[in-house]
Write a protein that holds these residues in place. Structure first.
Motif, PDB file in Angstrom:
ATOM      1  N   THR A  16      16.214  38.460  28.774  1.00  0.00           N
ATOM      2  CA  THR A  16      16.548  39.884  28.622  1.00  0.00           C
ATOM      3  C   THR A  16      17.840  40.278  29.337  1.00  0.00           C
ATOM      4  O   THR A  16      18.648  41.032  28.775  1.00  0.00           O
ATOM      5  N   PRO A  17      18.087  39.805  30.571  1.00  0.00           N
ATOM      6  CA  PRO A  17      19.323  40.213  31.257  1.00  0.00           C
ATOM      7  C   PRO A  17      20.608  39.803  30.538  1.00  0.00           C
ATOM      8  O   PRO A  17      21.680  40.326  30.855  1.00  0.00           O
ATOM      9  N   LEU A  18      20.516  38.880  29.579  1.00  0.00           N
ATOM     10  CA  LEU A  18      21.704  38.486  28.821  1.00  0.00           C
ATOM     11  C   LEU A  18      22.047  39.509  27.739  1.00  0.00           C
ATOM     12  O   LEU A  18      23.030  39.344  27.011  1.00  0.00           O
ATOM     13  N   ALA A  19      21.235  40.555  27.650  1.00  0.00           N
ATOM     14  CA  ALA A  19      21.475  41.670  26.719  1.00  0.00           C
ATOM     15  C   ALA A  19      21.698  41.202  25.287  1.00  0.00           C
ATOM     16  O   ALA A  19      22.732  41.478  24.685  1.00  0.00           O
ATOM     17  N   PRO A  20      20.715  40.479  24.716  1.00  0.00           N
ATOM     18  CA  PRO A  20      20.879  40.033  23.331  1.00  0.00           C
ATOM     19  C   PRO A  20      21.002  41.206  22.368  1.00  0.00           C
ATOM     20  O   PRO A  20      20.458  42.287  22.611  1.00  0.00           O
ATOM     21  N   LEU A  55      16.779  26.273  28.040  1.00  0.00           N
ATOM     22  CA  LEU A  55      17.857  25.674  27.265  1.00  0.00           C
ATOM     23  C   LEU A  55      18.819  26.741  26.740  1.00  0.00           C
ATOM     24  O   LEU A  55      20.035  26.631  26.882  1.00  0.00           O
ATOM     25  N   SER A  56      18.280  27.778  26.129  1.00  0.00           N
ATOM     26  CA  SER A  56      19.137  28.833  25.583  1.00  0.00           C
ATOM     27  C   SER A  56      19.918  29.529  26.692  1.00  0.00           C
ATOM     28  O   SER A  56      21.104  29.852  26.531  1.00  0.00           O
ATOM     29  N   TYR A  57      19.268  29.757  27.830  1.00  0.00           N
ATOM     30  CA  TYR A  57      19.953  30.411  28.937  1.00  0.00           C
ATOM     31  C   TYR A  57      21.103  29.543  29.444  1.00  0.00           C
ATOM     32  O   TYR A  57      22.222  30.042  29.691  1.00  0.00           O
ATOM     33  N   ALA A  58      20.861  28.239  29.596  1.00  0.00           N
ATOM     34  CA  ALA A  58      21.897  27.328  30.089  1.00  0.00           C
ATOM     35  C   ALA A  58      23.085  27.291  29.135  1.00  0.00           C
ATOM     36  O   ALA A  58      24.249  27.302  29.568  1.00  0.00           O
ATOM     37  N   ILE A  59      22.809  27.269  27.835  1.00  0.00           N
ATOM     38  CA  ILE A  59      23.883  27.225  26.838  1.00  0.00           C
ATOM     39  C   ILE A  59      24.701  28.514  26.903  1.00  0.00           C
ATOM     40  O   ILE A  59      25.938  28.484  26.905  1.00  0.00           O
ATOM     41  N   CYS A  60      24.015  29.656  26.967  1.00  0.00           N
ATOM     42  CA  CYS A  60      24.722  30.940  27.068  1.00  0.00           C
ATOM     43  C   CYS A  60      25.582  30.986  28.328  1.00  0.00           C
ATOM     44  O   CYS A  60      26.705  31.505  28.315  1.00  0.00           O
ATOM     45  N   HIS A  61      25.061  30.455  29.415  1.00  0.00           N
ATOM     46  CA  HIS A  61      25.815  30.439  30.674  1.00  0.00           C
ATOM     47  C   HIS A  61      27.094  29.617  30.520  1.00  0.00           C
ATOM     48  O   HIS A  61      28.171  30.033  30.965  1.00  0.00           O
ATOM     49  N   LEU A  62      26.979  28.455  29.888  1.00  0.00           N
ATOM     50  CA  LEU A  62      28.161  27.624  29.668  1.00  0.00           C
ATOM     51  C   LEU A  62      29.187  28.327  28.782  1.00  0.00           C
ATOM     52  O   LEU A  62      30.392  28.098  28.913  1.00  0.00           O
ATOM     53  N   LEU A  63      28.705  29.168  27.882  1.00  0.00           N
ATOM     54  CA  LEU A  63      29.602  29.898  26.983  1.00  0.00           C
ATOM     55  C   LEU A  63      30.229  31.121  27.654  1.00  0.00           C
ATOM     56  O   LEU A  63      30.977  31.863  27.023  1.00  0.00           O
ATOM     57  N   GLY A  64      29.909  31.324  28.941  1.00  0.00           N
ATOM     58  CA  GLY A  64      30.527  32.410  29.673  1.00  0.00           C
ATOM     59  C   GLY A  64      29.728  33.688  29.720  1.00  0.00           C
ATOM     60  O   GLY A  64      30.178  34.693  30.277  1.00  0.00           O
ATOM     61  N   LEU A  65      28.521  33.679  29.138  1.00  0.00           N
ATOM     62  CA  LEU A  65      27.708  34.886  29.122  1.00  0.00           C
ATOM     63  C   LEU A  65      26.966  35.010  30.445  1.00  0.00           C
ATOM     64  O   LEU A  65      26.371  34.042  30.936  1.00  0.00           O
ATOM     65  N   ARG A  66      26.991  36.197  31.025  1.00  0.00           N
ATOM     66  CA  ARG A  66      26.341  36.431  32.309  1.00  0.00           C
ATOM     67  C   ARG A  66      25.397  37.630  32.192  1.00  0.00           C
ATOM     68  O   ARG A  66      25.570  38.492  31.316  1.00  0.00           O
ATOM     69  N   PRO A  67      24.391  37.701  33.069  1.00  0.00           N
ATOM     70  CA  PRO A  67      23.467  38.833  33.024  1.00  0.00           C
ATOM     71  C   PRO A  67      24.199  40.158  33.144  1.00  0.00           C
ATOM     72  O   PRO A  67      25.174  40.282  33.884  1.00  0.00           O
ATOM     73  N   LYS A  68      23.737  41.133  32.370  1.00  0.00           N
ATOM     74  CA  LYS A  68      24.304  42.468  32.434  1.00  0.00           C
ATOM     75  C   LYS A  68      23.563  43.248  33.511  1.00  0.00           C
ATOM     76  O   LYS A  68      22.333  43.383  33.459  1.00  0.00           O
ATOM     77  N   VAL A  69      24.297  43.721  34.491  1.00  0.00           N
ATOM     78  CA  VAL A  69      23.698  44.470  35.601  1.00  0.00           C
ATOM     79  C   VAL A  69      23.752  45.959  35.262  1.00  0.00           C
ATOM     80  O   VAL A  69      24.817  46.501  34.973  1.00  0.00           O
ATOM     81  N   ALA A  70      22.600  46.585  35.268  1.00  0.00           N
ATOM     82  CA  ALA A  70      22.550  48.016  34.948  1.00  0.00           C
ATOM     83  C   ALA A  70      23.288  48.827  36.013  1.00  0.00           C
ATOM     84  O   ALA A  70      23.246  48.508  37.212  1.00  0.00           O
ATOM     85  N   ASP A  71      23.962  49.856  35.555  1.00  0.00           N
ATOM     86  CA  ASP A  71      24.669  50.722  36.496  1.00  0.00           C
ATOM     87  C   ASP A  71      23.661  51.450  37.406  1.00  0.00           C
ATOM     88  O   ASP A  71      22.648  51.965  36.932  1.00  0.00           O
ATOM     89  N   VAL A  72      23.963  51.468  38.665  1.00  0.00           N
ATOM     90  CA  VAL A  72      23.078  52.141  39.621  1.00  0.00           C
ATOM     91  C   VAL A  72      23.788  53.404  40.107  1.00  0.00           C
ATOM     92  O   VAL A  72      24.934  53.362  40.568  1.00  0.00           O
ATOM     93  N   ALA A  73      23.101  54.508  39.986  1.00  0.00           N
ATOM     94  CA  ALA A  73      23.709  55.771  40.416  1.00  0.00           C
ATOM     95  C   ALA A  73      23.954  55.751  41.923  1.00  0.00           C
ATOM     96  O   ALA A  73      23.127  55.260  42.697  1.00  0.00           O
ATOM     97  N   ALA A  74      25.068  56.288  42.327  1.00  0.00           N
ATOM     98  CA  ALA A  74      25.409  56.303  43.749  1.00  0.00           C
ATOM     99  C   ALA A  74      24.519  57.295  44.495  1.00  0.00           C
ATOM    100  O   ALA A  74      24.119  58.303  43.965  1.00  0.00           O
TER     101      ALA A  74
END
Length: 311
Positions: free
Chosen positions: A53-57, A292-311
């Motif tokens: 999920t954090p890879l924001a498919p 496996l899918s996570y490792a492949i996505c990581h190699l392709l440069g995809l990183r978890p999307k961090v939700a914006d946190v209100a200040a």
């Protein structure tokens, strides 16, 4: 005998280029799951969903068994994804062993559950080796199914494409004609059957373009967790398994860890070559496993999307 070697400059360029460092992560991914049969399989599925999920498919899809054999489990899984996660959930739906009214009822249930994306497929016959026979009051194929779904609700619809030709197609051209009918009926995109050589996809993409099809064609990527099983699946769906691939999995039957490393390497290299050819969308057949899918996505440069946190 005279031996020739690359120049020092060529060798330096090769050694200085970090592995996968040129990939910017500017891609879209989607993941396919199947509905679990047991409590243990359910835990594995939701663990995989939580990891990916954090890879924001762009979306995740859930398969549908032959003859609607997983209808309830598919619906429950898709509805739960739509209800409990931030993911866009897509439900597979087939023509097999169901009337138009029955399919319409299933589509209505998805719409009521908030599901707006259907993967519309003709489907495989319930008995392996048998030919597809339409239900007397059903749809003859995926093109008719797409048309019927669009009359029911304004779904986003994905359909299947076969770079190496559907095994039941009369010819590559007739298979291409059928793909065009499905897209002309209202489908948004096509997701390909898995394949193992980048040129297989590129040749198909060229043929699709020459046929006047301008919809997105998304390559389906199958990380090989079990080589013998993939060989069986490939034989059924007319997918070529290169000889070099078999050699790389030799001797790994009892070494699952090593097999995973080889599998991730092969699939990531396939994706890297597709990326170099302009591909920016990838659909992963996860088999309900995330690593496996996570490792492949990581190699392709995809990183978890961090939700914006209100200040």
């Amino acid at each position: 005998m005279t031996l020739t070697f690359p120049s020092v400059e060529e060798a330096r360029r090769a050694l200085d280029a970090p592995l996968y460092a040129d990939l910017a992560g500017d891609l879209n991914v989607s993941f396919e799951f199947f509905p679990p049969k047991t409590e243990k399989m359910e835990e594995q599925l939701w663990s995989a969903i939580g990891t990916l999920t954090p890879l924001a498919p762009k979306f995740v899809s859930v398969t549908y068994g032959a003859g609607g054999s997983t209808r309830e489990r598919t619906h429950n899984t898709v509805a739960r994804i739509a209800r409990e996660t931030p993911l866009s959930a897509a439900a597979h739906l087939t023509c097999v062993a169901a009337s138009r009214d029955e399919i319409g009822e299933v589509a209505d249930a998805y719409w009521e559950a908030g599901v707006r994306h259907i993967v519309a497929l003709r489907g495989d016959p319930p008995e392996q080796g048998k030919s597809f026979e339409p239900h007397p009051q059903g749809y003859a194929g995926a093109a008719e199914l797409v048309e019927g779904l669009m009359k029911r609700h304004p779904f986003e619809i994905s359909v299947a494409a076969y770079p190496e030709t559907h095994p039941e197609a009369a010819s590559p051209q007739s298979d291409l004609d059928n793909l065009k009918r499905k897209l002309d009926a209202g489908a948004t995109r096509a997701i390909t059957q898995f394949f193992f050589e980048p040129d297989t996809f590129f040749r198909f993409r060229d043929k699709v373009a020459a046929a006047g099809i301008d919809a997105d064609i998304i390559p389906g990527i199958m990380p090989v967790s079990n080589f013998a099983a993939v060989q069986r699946m490939s034989a059924m769906c007319n997918t070529d398994v290169p000889g070099w691939m078999g050699k790389l999995f030799e001797g790994l039957d009892d070494l699952p860890g090593a097999r995973q490393l080889v599998s991730a390497t092969l699939a990531a290299e396939l994706c890297r070559k597709l990326y170099a050819g302009g591909v920016r969308d990838f659909h992963f057949y996860t088999l309900n496993r995330a690593e496996l899918s996570y490792a492949i996505c990581h190699l392709l440069g995809l990183r978890p999307k961090v939700a914006d946190v209100a200040a």
